[in-house]
Structure formats: C-alpha cells, structure tokens
Scaffold this motif. Structure first.
Motif, PDB file in Angstrom:
ATOM      1  N   PHE A 183       0.832  -1.200   0.000  1.00  0.00           N
ATOM      2  CA  PHE A 183       0.000   0.000   0.000  1.00  0.00           C
ATOM      3  C   PHE A 183       0.875   1.261   0.000  1.00  0.00           C
ATOM      4  CE2 PHE A 183      -2.928   3.006   2.330  1.00  0.00           C
ATOM      5  CZ  PHE A 183      -3.732   3.225   1.234  1.00  0.00           C
ATOM      6  N   ALA A 184       1.929   1.210   0.798  1.00  0.00           N
ATOM      7  CA  ALA A 184       2.852   2.355   0.822  1.00  0.00           C
ATOM      8  C   ALA A 184       3.496   2.544  -0.538  1.00  0.00           C
ATOM      9  CB  ALA A 184       3.926   2.139   1.884  1.00  0.00           C
ATOM     10  N   GLN A 185       3.746   1.431  -1.188  1.00  0.00           N
ATOM     11  CA  GLN A 185       4.460   1.477  -2.460  1.00  0.00           C
ATOM     12  C   GLN A 185       3.558   1.968  -3.588  1.00  0.00           C
ATOM     13  OE1 GLN A 185       5.915  -2.382  -3.405  1.00  0.00           O
ATOM     14  NE2 GLN A 185       7.311  -1.650  -4.982  1.00  0.00           N
ATOM     15  N   THR A 186       2.325   1.486  -3.598  1.00  0.00           N
ATOM     16  CA  THR A 186       1.452   1.792  -4.736  1.00  0.00           C
ATOM     17  C   THR A 186       0.410   2.867  -4.419  1.00  0.00           C
ATOM     18  OG1 THR A 186      -0.085   0.072  -4.052  1.00  0.00           O
ATOM     19  CG2 THR A 186       1.631  -0.567  -5.597  1.00  0.00           C
ATOM     20  N   GLU A 187       0.118   3.076  -3.123  1.00  0.00           N
ATOM     21  CA  GLU A 187      -0.948   3.971  -2.679  1.00  0.00           C
ATOM     22  C   GLU A 187      -2.265   3.613  -3.343  1.00  0.00           C
ATOM     23  OE1 GLU A 187      -0.109   8.106  -2.504  1.00  0.00           O
ATOM     24  OE2 GLU A 187       1.701   7.799  -1.333  1.00  0.00           O
ATOM     25  N   ASN A 188      -2.413   2.325  -3.624  1.00  0.00           N
ATOM     26  CA  ASN A 188      -3.636   1.865  -4.257  1.00  0.00           C
ATOM     27  C   ASN A 188      -4.175   0.695  -3.425  1.00  0.00           C
ATOM     28  OD1 ASN A 188      -5.475   0.360  -5.853  1.00  0.00           O
ATOM     29  ND2 ASN A 188      -4.612   1.266  -7.709  1.00  0.00           N
ATOM     30  N   MET A 189      -5.370   0.897  -2.894  1.00  0.00           N
ATOM     31  CA  MET A 189      -5.956  -0.056  -1.975  1.00  0.00           C
ATOM     32  C   MET A 189      -6.115  -1.438  -2.605  1.00  0.00           C
ATOM     33  SD  MET A 189      -9.045   1.333   0.269  1.00  0.00           S
ATOM     34  CE  MET A 189     -10.298   0.323  -0.468  1.00  0.00           C
ATOM     35  N   PHE A 190      -6.602  -1.438  -3.839  1.00  0.00           N
ATOM     36  CA  PHE A 190      -6.920  -2.712  -4.473  1.00  0.00           C
ATOM     37  C   PHE A 190      -5.652  -3.493  -4.797  1.00  0.00           C
ATOM     38  CE2 PHE A 190     -10.408   0.191  -5.272  1.00  0.00           C
ATOM     39  CZ  PHE A 190     -11.441  -0.532  -4.689  1.00  0.00           C
ATOM     40  N   GLU A 191      -4.644  -2.759  -5.215  1.00  0.00           N
ATOM     41  CA  GLU A 191      -3.398  -3.447  -5.524  1.00  0.00           C
ATOM     42  C   GLU A 191      -2.763  -4.002  -4.259  1.00  0.00           C
ATOM     43  OE1 GLU A 191       0.056  -2.151  -8.186  1.00  0.00           O
ATOM     44  OE2 GLU A 191      -1.701  -1.045  -8.906  1.00  0.00           O
ATOM     45  N   ALA A 192      -2.903  -3.242  -3.167  1.00  0.00           N
ATOM     46  CA  ALA A 192      -2.322  -3.688  -1.906  1.00  0.00           C
ATOM     47  C   ALA A 192      -3.027  -4.948  -1.402  1.00  0.00           C
ATOM     48  CB  ALA A 192      -2.418  -2.572  -0.870  1.00  0.00           C
ATOM     49  N   MET A 193      -4.367  -5.028  -1.650  1.00  0.00           N
ATOM     50  CA  MET A 193      -5.144  -6.157  -1.128  1.00  0.00           C
ATOM     51  C   MET A 193      -5.037  -7.402  -2.017  1.00  0.00           C
ATOM     52  SD  MET A 193      -6.882  -5.019   1.583  1.00  0.00           S
ATOM     53  CE  MET A 193      -8.524  -5.704   1.718  1.00  0.00           C
ATOM     54  N   ASN A 194      -4.459  -7.238  -3.178  1.00  0.00           N
ATOM     55  CA  ASN A 194      -4.321  -8.356  -4.100  1.00  0.00           C
ATOM     56  C   ASN A 194      -3.440  -9.439  -3.472  1.00  0.00           C
ATOM     57  OD1 ASN A 194      -3.696 -10.095  -6.139  1.00  0.00           O
ATOM     58  ND2 ASN A 194      -3.029  -8.522  -7.602  1.00  0.00           N
ATOM     59  N   PRO A 195      -4.011 -10.622  -3.202  1.00  0.00           N
ATOM     60  CA  PRO A 195      -3.211 -11.635  -2.500  1.00  0.00           C
ATOM     61  C   PRO A 195      -1.991 -12.087  -3.297  1.00  0.00           C
ATOM     62  CG  PRO A 195      -5.348 -12.513  -3.205  1.00  0.00           C
ATOM     63  CD  PRO A 195      -5.386 -11.050  -3.450  1.00  0.00           C
ATOM     64  N   PHE A 196      -2.091 -12.062  -4.635  1.00  0.00           N
ATOM     65  CA  PHE A 196      -0.939 -12.492  -5.432  1.00  0.00           C
ATOM     66  C   PHE A 196       0.216 -11.499  -5.290  1.00  0.00           C
ATOM     67  CE2 PHE A 196      -4.633 -14.388  -7.538  1.00  0.00           C
ATOM     68  CZ  PHE A 196      -4.275 -15.720  -7.412  1.00  0.00           C
ATOM     69  N   ALA A 197      -0.151 -10.210  -5.227  1.00  0.00           N
ATOM     70  CA  ALA A 197       0.886  -9.198  -5.033  1.00  0.00           C
ATOM     71  C   ALA A 197       1.568  -9.394  -3.687  1.00  0.00           C
ATOM     72  CB  ALA A 197       0.281  -7.798  -5.126  1.00  0.00           C
ATOM     73  N   ALA A 198       0.758  -9.716  -2.673  1.00  0.00           N
ATOM     74  CA  ALA A 198       1.335  -9.925  -1.349  1.00  0.00           C
ATOM     75  C   ALA A 198       2.272 -11.122  -1.361  1.00  0.00           C
ATOM     76  CB  ALA A 198       0.217 -10.130  -0.325  1.00  0.00           C
ATOM     77  N   ILE A 199       1.862 -12.183  -2.046  1.00  0.00           N
ATOM     78  CA  ILE A 199       2.705 -13.381  -2.118  1.00  0.00           C
ATOM     79  C   ILE A 199       3.999 -13.059  -2.870  1.00  0.00           C
ATOM     80  CG2 ILE A 199       2.888 -15.693  -3.149  1.00  0.00           C
ATOM     81  CD1 ILE A 199      -0.172 -15.939  -2.544  1.00  0.00           C
ATOM     82  N   ALA A 200       3.862 -12.316  -3.971  1.00  0.00           N
ATOM     83  CA  ALA A 200       5.049 -11.947  -4.752  1.00  0.00           C
ATOM     84  C   ALA A 200       6.028 -11.157  -3.895  1.00  0.00           C
ATOM     85  CB  ALA A 200       4.635 -11.122  -5.971  1.00  0.00           C
ATOM     86  N   LEU A 201       5.490 -10.254  -3.073  1.00  0.00           N
ATOM     87  CA  LEU A 201       6.351  -9.441  -2.225  1.00  0.00           C
ATOM     88  C   LEU A 201       7.072 -10.300  -1.191  1.00  0.00           C
ATOM     89  CD1 LEU A 201       5.858  -5.949  -1.044  1.00  0.00           C
ATOM     90  CD2 LEU A 201       6.184  -7.615   0.757  1.00  0.00           C
ATOM     91  N   MET A 202       6.309 -11.212  -0.586  1.00  0.00           N
ATOM     92  CA  MET A 202       6.928 -12.094   0.412  1.00  0.00           C
ATOM     93  C   MET A 202       8.025 -12.920  -0.226  1.00  0.00           C
ATOM     94  SD  MET A 202       3.856 -13.417   2.838  1.00  0.00           S
ATOM     95  CE  MET A 202       2.296 -12.960   2.141  1.00  0.00           C
ATOM     96  N   ALA A 203       7.748 -13.395  -1.453  1.00  0.00           N
ATOM     97  CA  ALA A 203       8.743 -14.210  -2.149  1.00  0.00           C
ATOM     98  C   ALA A 203       9.981 -13.384  -2.472  1.00  0.00           C
ATOM     99  CB  ALA A 203       8.144 -14.778  -3.429  1.00  0.00           C
ATOM    100  N   ALA A 204       9.754 -12.125  -2.844  1.00  0.00           N
ATOM    101  CA  ALA A 204      10.885 -11.270  -3.218  1.00  0.00           C
ATOM    102  C   ALA A 204      11.787 -11.029  -2.010  1.00  0.00           C
ATOM    103  CB  ALA A 204      10.381  -9.952  -3.780  1.00  0.00           C
ATOM    104  N   ILE A 205      11.171 -10.789  -0.849  1.00  0.00           N
ATOM    105  CA  ILE A 205      11.969 -10.508   0.342  1.00  0.00           C
ATOM    106  C   ILE A 205      12.530 -11.799   0.924  1.00  0.00           C
ATOM    107  CG2 ILE A 205      11.920  -9.552   2.674  1.00  0.00           C
ATOM    108  CD1 ILE A 205       9.876  -7.546   1.731  1.00  0.00           C
ATOM    109  N   GLY A 206      11.705 -12.836   0.916  1.00  0.00           N
ATOM    110  CA  GLY A 206      12.197 -14.130   1.383  1.00  0.00           C
ATOM    111  C   GLY A 206      12.275 -14.235   2.896  1.00  0.00           C
ATOM    112  N   LEU A 207      13.330 -14.866   3.355  1.00  0.00           N
ATOM    113  CA  LEU A 207      13.476 -15.176   4.771  1.00  0.00           C
ATOM    114  C   LEU A 207      13.349 -13.966   5.691  1.00  0.00           C
ATOM    115  CD1 LEU A 207      13.920 -17.652   6.536  1.00  0.00           C
ATOM    116  CD2 LEU A 207      16.355 -17.097   6.535  1.00  0.00           C
ATOM    117  N   PRO A 208      13.961 -12.828   5.345  1.00  0.00           N
ATOM    118  CA  PRO A 208      13.840 -11.677   6.248  1.00  0.00           C
ATOM    119  C   PRO A 208      12.397 -11.292   6.541  1.00  0.00           C
ATOM    120  CG  PRO A 208      15.542 -11.269   4.664  1.00  0.00           C
ATOM    121  CD  PRO A 208      14.894 -12.546   4.246  1.00  0.00           C
ATOM    122  N   TYR A 209      11.510 -11.585   5.600  1.00  0.00           N
ATOM    123  CA  TYR A 209      10.100 -11.284   5.852  1.00  0.00           C
ATOM    124  C   TYR A 209       9.589 -12.134   7.006  1.00  0.00           C
ATOM    125  CZ  TYR A 209       5.186 -10.333   5.031  1.00  0.00           C
ATOM    126  OH  TYR A 209       3.900  -9.930   5.192  1.00  0.00           O
TER     127      TYR A 209
END
Ligand SMILES: [Zn+2]
Ligand SMILES: [Zn+2]
Length: 508
Positions: A183-209
């Motif tokens: 949400f901070a990154q996109t300032e778009n509610m719908f994009e932030a709530m997108n579960p695939f986007a959340a999964i992609a972000l977790m995958a990108a950060i990996g273990l530190p997340y």
C-alpha cells in the motif's frame, strides 16, 4: 550483493546494461539527472542504496531509538491516553468510538508516514505535524482495508468452520505487513489487497520477511506479558502502559517495514537513496573528471585517458593535480612519444604557476625518457636556459639555445637569446671565440629585428594612408608582404661547431 567493478570492496549502486557491469556512486557520471556510464555513456540503472544497506536485524537498536524523540513520544502518549479514556466511558458509546478511532487513526497515519519516509531512505522519524499533511483519505483507506480483512476472516470462520477460518486468519496476519508495504508502495488499496501481489512481495523478500513476522509476534507477546505482570499489581496503570508500549511498538514495526521496503527496493521494483548517502553525493566537476579518468585508467583505455587529461587541462587550467598526475603517469609508464607532446604543456603550466623550482628537474625527467627532447617553444627554451645557467649547468643552457635562429627565425627574443648564449659560452673554458661570434650574431639579429620593425612601421603607415584614400582600387592595398625573415640573409656563425666542441668537452 553486487560490488563496484572499480572498487571491489564497495557495494554497487548502479549497473550499466550496455557494458554489463556494476558501479558505485563514485564511478558514474552524475553531472546531469540520471547517472550515465563513464565508459559507454548510456543511462544507468540505479540499484538505489538497497544494495548497500545493512539488513534490518542489524539495525534493531536504531529501530528502537527511532520513535525516541519528543514529537513522536508525545503523540504516542496522547493517543494512548485517548484510547484508554475511550474505554473508560462506555456510557457515551458514540463519543467513545469517535475518540478511539481518532486515537488509533492518528497513530496509524503517523506510523504509515514513518513507513513511507523510511522506505524513501529517511532514517529519522518525521515531524508529527508533517505527517498529517495529505489529508484523511489515506487514513480512511487504511480503516477500510482493516475492515475488509476483518470481514474476510469473520466470514470464513462463519461459513468454512474453525480450521479453515483459522488458516485464513493466520494467512491474513502473515500478509498484513506485505499488504501495508504494498500500500505504501502503490498507494492503491486494491493493488495492496491483491493476494498475489502480497505473495510476490513475500517471495521477493524471502526469509527476512519471516523474521519480521517473528519479530512482530515477539513484540505483541511482550505487550501481553507486560500486561499480565503489571496488571495484577496496578490494574489502572496497566491499560495506559500497555497502550503506550503497543503504540511505541507500532511505530517501530512500521519503521522496520519501511526499512524492509528500502532494503529490498531493487527486488520490489523501485529505487531510493538514503539521506545519509545524499549528503556526500555532491561532487565538483573536478572530482567527477578525476573519477572519469580513474575509470578509464582501470579499464585500460589509455587512449581515452589521454583525451580526458587534455580535456581536463583545458577545462581546469589551474588544477595542478591533473597536470602532475598525467606527467607522473607518462613518466612511470615510460610513454616517450606522449611525453614529447605533453612536456611543453607541463613546463608551461609550471611556468604559469611560477613553479620555477620544478622547471629544470622536470625538464631533466623528460630528457630521461626522450634524450633528444627540446621544447618546441622558443621562450620556454630561453627560460629554461636562463635557469640552467643560474644552476651552473652551462652545457644544458647551450644545448637549449643552440640553433634557435633556424628553428625560431620569427622569435622576437632571438637577439636576447644569443646574448644569453654568448654569456654562457664565455663562462665555458675554451669557448671565448664562439662567445664572441654569438655576441656578433646577437647584434646582427638585433639590427635585423630593428630593420624589420621599421619595415613594419612603414607598412603600417602606408596601409593607413591607403585606407585614408579609400577611392583607389583595392589592388593598391595589397602591398607586397614584408619579406618574411624565414631565411636570414646575414652571414651566420656556423653553430654546429659549437655543438661539436661542447660534445667533446662532455666526453672529456
Ligand atoms: Zn567505484
Ligand atoms: Zn556502460
């Protein structure tokens, strides 16, 4: 982590898609906005400082100090008091809700600003008043998002049963930081709530997340433990303390989420730089030029190095370091041909800077590389000869002055040069005759120069007169040019004999 090609110990902040290399801040052309590659000139991809920042778990002490400033602390305490007061007035239900929402909302808005600012590389907590610019829209979106998530979890509990509902609740809790970061990154509610986007972000950060989540759980548990511990002793104080601590942790967590966004900016597809970096990034043109030369030197592109040095001499004629470095480079690398070209440039620089003490030693260094070197400038040769004469190196003075009437027939200082030569020869043993010849020649040259001067003067007057009667045909203007003193018609002393004699005395 990538390292700078030219500074193997420094983290890279740019990469060149053309050359397929990584560079640090120093090794890029940052003259204009959008850094460019020194080597190929193409626009570089910024890696931001995400590549060089330390991971968040090494910054925990700083993270906990983050809200420790009077502004943030006042906000924490005030919102805590408000929320506690809200729970104590159940008889005014609406007022309590409003108060509570106001308290939570203010803290959330501030925390979110902390996240955003940290993600942009600001490592100091923002001013409280500053955080409330930008209105209430974001706050409403945050509240709406929270409601949606709560509803999703509630509905799944209700319709899918405890086990599945619990799993959904767990997943929502797990992805909450990801949603906030998105949400901070996109300032778009719908994009932030997108579960695939959340999964992609977790995958990108990996273990530190995962670490962040664990860390969050520890904080939440500690608030609970604290509540248990103090609650039994001072029930009244407990609520307030609990609120203060959880508010404090909230800001720390949002700061850490922001930091994570900052740290993984490359993977998350944006770039920011730390304000700590920005302060040192102001470079002067001279420093930039020096970096440019250094990159080409390390690339082994010596042709470009030479070109750049000559550009530097033109652009920064008073910057001694360029002149000295290039001289040292040519001297150490024994680049004879380049030194023969550059020698005079450097000698003239030294002369311009009044570094007369270095002139003779520099000249001798050039001679070491190129034993027959003579500066292609008459005045430089006279200047050097004068200095060598002072130092008692008479042979060198003769060598510099000898034959100048042939090479520099148009040189105004020729008569003086031959006076000097005759003085030098007079001090050498067995050279009295040559000295006398030189003196005569200097007089001849002086006479010749006087004649030339007169001729010029006459011609100038003739020209003026011609211009005065401008009615005449242009042909008359084209007066015969002054006989250029290319070949002296005077009887000259055969100077070769002087050289022979000096050579002999050298051998002796
Ligand atoms: Zn570098
Ligand atoms: Zn490049």
């Amino acid at each position: 982590m990538n390292y700078c090609k030219y500074h193997p110990l420094d983290g890279a902040t740019y990469s060149c898609p053309q050359c397929n290399i990584h560079q640090c801040d120093q090794c890029v052309d940052d003259e204009h906005k959008g850094a460019r590659c020194f080597v190929c000139g193409s626009v570089l991809e910024s890696l931001g400082s995400g590549n060089t920042v330390e991971p968040f778990w090494r910054r925990l002490p700083e993270a906990f100090k983050y809200p420790l400033n009077s502004a943030s602390m006042s906000l924490i305490v005030i919102t805590s008091i408000l929320s506690v007061v809200a729970t104590l007035i159940p008889f005014l239900f609406i007022l309590a809700i409003v108060l509570y929402l106001f308290a939570v909302g203010s803290l959330m808005k501030y925390s979110f600003t902390c996240l955003e600012r940290t993600a942009m590389g600001e490592m100091k907590a923002p001013d409280v008043m500053d955080a409330y610019q930008g209105g209430i829209k974001l706050l409403l979106q945050l509240v709406l998002m929270t409601i949606v998530l709560v509803v999703v979890v509630g509905v799944s509990y209700h319709y899918l049963g405890m086990a599945f509902g619990g799993l959904i609740g767990f997943l929502v809790a797990l992805s909450l930081p990801a949603i906030l970061i998105r949400f901070a990154q996109t300032e778009n509610m719908f994009e932030a709530m997108n579960p695939f986007a959340a999964i992609a972000l977790m995958a990108a950060i990996g273990l530190p997340y995962g670490l962040l989540i664990v860390f969050m759980l520890i904080m939440m548990t500690s608030v609970g433990v604290l509540h248990e511990w103090i609650g039994t002793l001072f029930p009244a104080m407990s609520y307030l303390l609990q609120a203060i601590i959880s508010n404090y942790y909230t800001i720390v967590m949002f700061h850490l989420m922001g930091y994570m966004l900052f740290q993984y900016q490359e993977q998350l597809g944006y770039s920011a730089r730390s304000d700590e970096d920005d302060e040192k990034s102001e470079r002067t043109d001279i420093e930039r030029m020096r970096a440019n030369i250094m990159v080409h030197l390390k690339e082994g592109d010596y042709e470009q190095v030479v070109t750049l040095y000559y550009q530097a001499f033109k652009r920064f004629p008073n910057e001694a370091s360029f002149f000295e470095q290039f001289f040292d480079l040519l001297y150490v690398c024994k680049k004879t041909a380049l030194m023969e070209d550059y020698g005079l440039v450097y000698l003239e620089f030294l002369s311009r800077k009044k570094r007369f003490d270095k002139l003779t030693s520099t000249f001798k260094q050039i001679l070491f590389l190129s034993p027959n070197y003579l500066p292609a400038s008459a005045s430089m040769r006279v200047q050097l000869a004068r200095l060598f004469k002072q130092n008692g190196d008479l042979k060198m003075a003769v060598r510099l002055l000898n034959g100048m009437h042939k090479q520099f027939a148009d040189f105004d200082g020729l008569p003086d040069a031959y006076v000097l030569l005759s003085e030098v020869l007079a001090e050498l043993p067995g050279m009295q005759l040559q000295a006398e010849k030189c003196r005569q020649m200097s007089m001849q040259l002086q006479r010749k120069a006087d004649v030339k001067k007169q001729e010029l003067e006459l011609q100038r007057q003739a020209k003026l007169a011609a211009e005065a009667k401008s009615t005449t045909t242009p042909n008359t203007r084209r007066a015969p040019p002054v006989a250029k003193s290319s070949g002296l018609t005077l009887e000259l002393v055969p100077m070769e004999s002087v050289l022979d004699i000096t050579d002999k005395s050298e051998k002796a």
